[in-house]
Design an enzyme around this catalytic site. Sequence first.
Site, PDB file in Angstrom:
ATOM      1  N   HIS A  30       0.833  -1.197   0.000  1.00  0.00           N
ATOM      2  CA  HIS A  30       0.000   0.000   0.000  1.00  0.00           C
ATOM      3  C   HIS A  30       0.868   1.246   0.000  1.00  0.00           C
ATOM      4  O   HIS A  30       1.908   1.288   0.667  1.00  0.00           O
ATOM      5  CB  HIS A  30      -0.916   0.035   1.229  1.00  0.00           C
ATOM      6  N   GLY A  76      -6.478  -1.663   2.753  1.00  0.00           N
ATOM      7  CA  GLY A  76      -6.146  -0.258   2.530  1.00  0.00           C
ATOM      8  C   GLY A  76      -6.539   0.614   3.707  1.00  0.00           C
ATOM      9  O   GLY A  76      -5.808   1.532   4.095  1.00  0.00           O
ATOM     10  N   CYS A  87     -11.752  -0.833   0.725  1.00  0.00           N
ATOM     11  CA  CYS A  87     -10.611  -1.759   0.729  1.00  0.00           C
ATOM     12  C   CYS A  87     -10.207  -1.954   2.180  1.00  0.00           C
ATOM     13  O   CYS A  87      -9.758  -1.012   2.837  1.00  0.00           O
ATOM     14  CB  CYS A  87      -9.457  -1.184  -0.091  1.00  0.00           C
TER      15      CYS A  87
END
Length: 279
Positions: free
Chosen positions: A160, A222, A219
């Site tokens: 990420h 995320g 997400c």
Amino acid sequence: MEKINFVKMHGLGNDFILIDCLKNDLPKPQEFAIHYCNRRFGIGADQLLLLYPSQIADFKMKIFNADGSEVEMCGNGIRCFAKYIWDRGLSNKDVLEVETLAGIIKPKKVGELVQVDMGKPEFHPNKIPVDVEGDSAFDLMLEVSGWHARINCVSMGNPHAVIFLDEEPKNFAVTKYGPLIENHPIFPKRTNVEFAYVKNSSEIVMRVWERGAGETLACGTGACATAVAAMVKEFTNKKVTVHLLGGDLLIEWAADGHVYMTGPAQEVFEGVVKVPQIG
């Protein structure tokens, strides 16, 4: 022409085709994902989830993006995966052990929600991976199409790049800068990209560009990566609500070093597809 049963599920609008492969394998899963995740010519989904038996855990989850690429983990996906298992009586355990490419992940029933022990975040560039020197990949300046982005790289079992903005990302050009950062040569396995705004010490507003899927409504990994990055930078407390386009996730970085994500999972419908020669 083979018939394949599937279930359509979503976690905060991040949607999935789930196929039970406990007894029968799915041939050519990459080609299946490309064909059937398509929203015009297929079922439509961000990702394909496959449920397999495991020799080291209760079950095994394999994940394929809409572009056919296989990925390590999906936070919203594993909540849906666990709900499918519980709803169909495949396990009576309140805490499951699920084998993934990111290791064994443990979803837990919390009332109508699902809490997932996402494990410990990884910050070393070699483990994310991101091609930079040093022991951390925070506050990296990356130029994309004339924009100088300050990125903070974290792995939650998958890579990420978190970018903190000065205002809410409602009108931010996610679809312009997301793919440029995802495919930047500094990321050997590409990356997910989060565009976040810290609203206060307990709330973050976020949009996400997912590797291999494009912008999605939510997400899970995320949200975890973004929360952890904000906590490291002392922007927030150790427990935050992350507001995504599809809804909210509660993220806690606990004293044991593990990140815990709590959120909903919903089944939309069941169906059957007749699979022709695909690929």
